[in-house]
Design a protein around this motif. Structure first.
Motif, PDB file in Angstrom:
ATOM      1  N   LEU A   1       0.817  -1.197   0.000  1.00  0.00           N
ATOM      2  CA  LEU A   1       0.000   0.000   0.000  1.00  0.00           C
ATOM      3  C   LEU A   1       0.857   1.256   0.000  1.00  0.00           C
ATOM      4  O   LEU A   1       0.485   2.277  -0.533  1.00  0.00           O
TER       5      LEU A   1
ATOM      6  N   THR B   1       5.813   3.459  -3.616  1.00  0.00           N
ATOM      7  CA  THR B   1       5.845   4.717  -4.359  1.00  0.00           C
ATOM      8  C   THR B   1       6.472   4.479  -5.714  1.00  0.00           C
ATOM      9  O   THR B   1       6.972   3.408  -6.004  1.00  0.00           O
ATOM     10  N   ASP B   2       6.489   5.492  -6.516  1.00  0.00           N
ATOM     11  CA  ASP B   2       7.108   5.376  -7.827  1.00  0.00           C
ATOM     12  C   ASP B   2       8.577   5.774  -7.811  1.00  0.00           C
ATOM     13  O   ASP B   2       9.219   5.826  -8.848  1.00  0.00           O
TER      14      ASP B   2
ATOM     15  N   GLN C   1      -6.232  15.025  -3.916  1.00  0.00           N
ATOM     16  CA  GLN C   1      -6.694  13.866  -4.686  1.00  0.00           C
ATOM     17  C   GLN C   1      -6.599  14.145  -6.177  1.00  0.00           C
ATOM     18  O   GLN C   1      -6.280  13.263  -6.962  1.00  0.00           O
TER      19      GLN C   1
ATOM     20  N   SER D   1      -2.767  13.869  -6.960  1.00  0.00           N
ATOM     21  CA  SER D   1      -1.983  12.796  -6.357  1.00  0.00           C
ATOM     22  C   SER D   1      -1.399  11.863  -7.414  1.00  0.00           C
ATOM     23  O   SER D   1      -1.951  11.703  -8.500  1.00  0.00           O
TER      24      SER D   1
ATOM     25  N   THR E   1       0.519   8.700  -6.269  1.00  0.00           N
ATOM     26  CA  THR E   1       0.736   7.338  -5.789  1.00  0.00           C
ATOM     27  C   THR E   1      -0.437   6.876  -4.936  1.00  0.00           C
ATOM     28  O   THR E   1      -1.248   7.673  -4.448  1.00  0.00           O
ATOM     29  N   THR E   2      -0.489   5.584  -4.735  1.00  0.00           N
ATOM     30  CA  THR E   2      -1.547   4.992  -3.915  1.00  0.00           C
ATOM     31  C   THR E   2      -1.421   5.424  -2.466  1.00  0.00           C
ATOM     32  O   THR E   2      -2.431   5.650  -1.796  1.00  0.00           O
ATOM     33  N   ARG E   3      -0.201   5.555  -1.971  1.00  0.00           N
ATOM     34  CA  ARG E   3       0.008   5.994  -0.587  1.00  0.00           C
ATOM     35  C   ARG E   3      -0.604   7.368  -0.364  1.00  0.00           C
ATOM     36  O   ARG E   3      -1.302   7.592   0.633  1.00  0.00           O
TER      37      ARG E   3
ATOM     38  N   ARG F   1      -3.012   8.805  -2.100  1.00  0.00           N
ATOM     39  CA  ARG F   1      -4.476   8.735  -2.212  1.00  0.00           C
ATOM     40  C   ARG F   1      -5.098   8.123  -0.967  1.00  0.00           C
ATOM     41  O   ARG F   1      -6.127   8.594  -0.486  1.00  0.00           O
ATOM     42  N   PHE F   2      -4.484   7.078  -0.438  1.00  0.00           N
ATOM     43  CA  PHE F   2      -5.023   6.418   0.753  1.00  0.00           C
ATOM     44  C   PHE F   2      -5.045   7.376   1.937  1.00  0.00           C
ATOM     45  O   PHE F   2      -6.067   7.523   2.622  1.00  0.00           O
TER      46      PHE F   2
END
Length: 104
Positions: A13, A16-17, A66, A69, A71-73, A75-76
């Motif tokens: 989760l 990162t990129d 949002q 954003s 990366t998923t981190r 957004r979460f």
């Protein structure tokens, strides 16, 4: 079948990129702090001004975060901050609102 296969793909989760995102990380941190402030201060009836304004600003910073954003981190954690900001904002509005007792 010849298919492209990703090796060592991380399903974490917090993956990162590998690139820095200072603006997104700043918006994420501000949204989390404002969300926590709004949520905690909403538990006290007389702090409705603080909770409603912190929640409103947290909703704005989280929505923009949002939007940009990467990366998923990000957004979460933005969703966590947005949720806390929204709860604090709505409870602050229920307890007196943005200007309750100041105007009038």
């Amino acid at each position: 079948m010849a298919q492209a296969m990703r090796r060592h793909s991380s399903v974490s989760l917090f993956a990162t990129d590998g690139k820095p995102h200072p603006l997104q990380d700043t918006l994420m941190a501000v949204t989390l702090v404002l969300g926590a402030l709004a949520f905690i201060s909403a538990m006290f009836h007389n702090l409705h001004l603080l909770s409603s304004w912190a929640g409103l600003i947290g909703i704005g910073t989280g929505a923009y975060g949002q939007f940009i954003s990467a990366t998923t981190r990000e957004r979460f954690l933005l969703i966590v901050g947005l949720g806390a900001s929204a709860v604090g904002f709505f409870l602050g509005m229920a307890h007196g609102g943005l200007f309750g007792g100041v105007l009038g």
